[in-house]
Motif scaffolding. Sequence first.
Motif, PDB file in Angstrom:
ATOM      1  N   THR A  88       0.853  -1.179   0.000  1.00 34.36           N
ATOM      2  CA  THR A  88       0.000   0.000   0.000  1.00 34.36           C
ATOM      3  C   THR A  88       0.892   1.234   0.000  1.00 34.36           C
ATOM      4  N   TYR A  89       0.392   2.308  -0.576  1.00 30.71           N
ATOM      5  CA  TYR A  89       1.145   3.556  -0.609  1.00 30.71           C
ATOM      6  C   TYR A  89       0.265   4.684  -0.090  1.00 30.71           C
ATOM      7  N   SER A  90       0.886   5.784   0.266  1.00 27.77           N
ATOM      8  CA  SER A  90       0.123   6.847   0.924  1.00 27.77           C
ATOM      9  C   SER A  90      -0.062   8.092   0.054  1.00 27.77           C
ATOM     10  N   ASP A  91       0.882   8.354  -0.850  1.00 20.83           N
ATOM     11  CA  ASP A  91       0.861   9.601  -1.617  1.00 20.83           C
ATOM     12  C   ASP A  91       0.067   9.408  -2.917  1.00 20.83           C
ATOM     13  N   SER A  92      -1.049  10.098  -3.042  1.00 20.90           N
ATOM     14  CA  SER A  92      -1.878   9.946  -4.235  1.00 20.90           C
ATOM     15  C   SER A  92      -1.187  10.480  -5.490  1.00 20.90           C
ATOM     16  N   ALA A  93      -0.086  11.219  -5.328  1.00 13.41           N
ATOM     17  CA  ALA A  93       0.660  11.726  -6.485  1.00 13.41           C
ATOM     18  C   ALA A  93       1.528  10.641  -7.115  1.00 13.41           C
ATOM     19  N   SER A  94       1.761   9.558  -6.412  1.00 14.19           N
ATOM     20  CA  SER A  94       2.575   8.469  -6.964  1.00 14.19           C
ATOM     21  C   SER A  94       1.847   7.847  -8.144  1.00 14.19           C
ATOM     22  N   ASN A  95       2.558   7.636  -9.241  1.00 18.14           N
ATOM     23  CA  ASN A  95       1.909   7.084 -10.427  1.00 18.14           C
ATOM     24  C   ASN A  95       2.755   6.029 -11.136  1.00 18.14           C
ATOM     25  N   TYR A  96       3.814   5.595 -10.486  1.00 19.73           N
ATOM     26  CA  TYR A  96       4.664   4.567 -11.073  1.00 19.73           C
ATOM     27  C   TYR A  96       5.072   3.611  -9.976  1.00 19.73           C
ATOM     28  N   PHE A  97       4.862   2.284 -10.235  1.00 22.61           N
ATOM     29  CA  PHE A  97       5.046   1.296  -9.180  1.00 22.61           C
ATOM     30  C   PHE A  97       5.880   0.134  -9.717  1.00 22.61           C
ATOM     31  N   PRO A  98       7.174   0.177  -9.472  1.00 23.11           N
ATOM     32  CA  PRO A  98       8.043  -0.916  -9.928  1.00 23.11           C
ATOM     33  C   PRO A  98       8.176  -1.991  -8.854  1.00 23.11           C
ATOM     34  N   TRP A  99       8.495  -3.186  -9.288  1.00 22.95           N
ATOM     35  CA  TRP A  99       8.819  -4.294  -8.397  1.00 22.95           C
ATOM     36  C   TRP A  99      10.236  -4.763  -8.722  1.00 22.95           C
ATOM     37  N   ARG A 147       4.962 -15.478 -16.020  1.00 18.45           N
ATOM     38  CA  ARG A 147       4.394 -15.966 -14.753  1.00 18.45           C
ATOM     39  C   ARG A 147       4.197 -14.853 -13.724  1.00 18.45           C
ATOM     40  N   ILE A 148       4.527 -13.652 -14.093  1.00 24.97           N
ATOM     41  CA  ILE A 148       4.446 -12.541 -13.140  1.00 24.97           C
ATOM     42  C   ILE A 148       3.358 -11.564 -13.569  1.00 24.97           C
ATOM     43  N   ALA A 149       2.583 -11.105 -12.607  1.00 21.39           N
ATOM     44  CA  ALA A 149       1.560 -10.101 -12.882  1.00 21.39           C
ATOM     45  C   ALA A 149       1.534  -9.105 -11.745  1.00 21.39           C
ATOM     46  N   VAL A 150       1.165  -7.896 -12.066  1.00 22.85           N
ATOM     47  CA  VAL A 150       1.004  -6.868 -11.045  1.00 22.85           C
ATOM     48  C   VAL A 150      -0.370  -6.225 -11.234  1.00 22.85           C
ATOM     49  N   THR A 151      -1.050  -5.980 -10.128  1.00 17.79           N
ATOM     50  CA  THR A 151      -2.342  -5.309 -10.173  1.00 17.79           C
ATOM     51  C   THR A 151      -2.263  -4.032  -9.349  1.00 17.79           C
ATOM     52  N   LEU A 152      -3.058  -3.064  -9.724  1.00 20.51           N
ATOM     53  CA  LEU A 152      -3.067  -1.767  -9.047  1.00 20.51           C
ATOM     54  C   LEU A 152      -4.501  -1.315  -8.817  1.00 20.51           C
ATOM     55  N   ASN A 153      -4.794  -0.931  -7.600  1.00 26.67           N
ATOM     56  CA  ASN A 153      -6.077  -0.335  -7.250  1.00 26.67           C
ATOM     57  C   ASN A 153      -5.777   1.079  -6.763  1.00 26.67           C
ATOM     58  N   LYS A 154      -5.963   2.046  -7.661  1.00 22.38           N
ATOM     59  CA  LYS A 154      -5.619   3.439  -7.331  1.00 22.38           C
ATOM     60  C   LYS A 154      -6.493   4.007  -6.222  1.00 22.38           C
ATOM     61  N   THR A 155      -7.745   3.612  -6.245  1.00 20.15           N
ATOM     62  CA  THR A 155      -8.677   4.151  -5.256  1.00 20.15           C
ATOM     63  C   THR A 155      -8.261   3.748  -3.844  1.00 20.15           C
ATOM     64  N   ALA A 156      -7.918   2.471  -3.710  1.00 22.60           N
ATOM     65  CA  ALA A 156      -7.523   1.951  -2.398  1.00 22.60           C
ATOM     66  C   ALA A 156      -6.037   2.142  -2.128  1.00 22.60           C
TER      67      ALA A 156
END
Lengths: 113, 116
Positions: free
Chosen positions: A24-35, A61-70
């Motif tokens: 989870t992240y806190s800053d709504s300005a974040s828009n890029y999420f690397p692993w 075999r790898i997937a990433v999902t993002l829920n911006k609202t949450a």
Amino acid sequence: GENVEQHPSTLSVQEGDSAVIKCTYSDSASNYFPWYKQELGKGPQLIIDIRSNVGEKKDQRIAVTLNKTAKHFSLHITETQPEDSAVYFCAASTLWGYQKVTFGIGTKLQVIP
Amino acid sequence: DSGVTQTPKHLITATGQRVTLRCSPRSGDLSVYWYQQSLDQGLQFLIQYYNGEERAKGNILERFSAQQFPDLHSELNLSSLELGDSALYFCASSVRGRGPSSYEQYFGPGTRLTVT
């Protein structure tokens, strides 16, 4: 500033099973999420990333999902193999401007043969 | 192999001393980032340079400083070392400092610093 929480801190799965790591992240300005994947004695290696205008991204075999609202994003590894054993870090950043990347604490994944 | 090189691989020194860590970015990358990785703090961003100029600062102590030279290699200087400075120090590079094409960071193998 940004705060990224990651769990679990350790994860053991049987070979062939799936593994899920959540952040989870806190800053709504974040828009890029690397692993990143870090093997013992090596530097982190980018394995997949996702931008905030995309809800899901897959690479074999790898997937990433993002829920911006949450403000949640997750890494899914299917059909795990022993070579997947490593420490995985999620991170949050912005695509524009000069980057300050905030990392999660890391998840140590052990795949048991 | 990411193409980013760091020297030395290991460094053992005493408290109060000063050390310099060196990083050479991937060919063509203009931006260099420094990170500290410790067991209790995880991976912490320290500082970013782009084409010789400081561009972003993270949790970098005043005892630490960095610079990027005209040939784009970078050095991280750590002074008045304390036991708590013992950690892995990583350098990463990316193509540019800003914009959507800059986001992929490539990490070097790290320098393990032990302060005794």
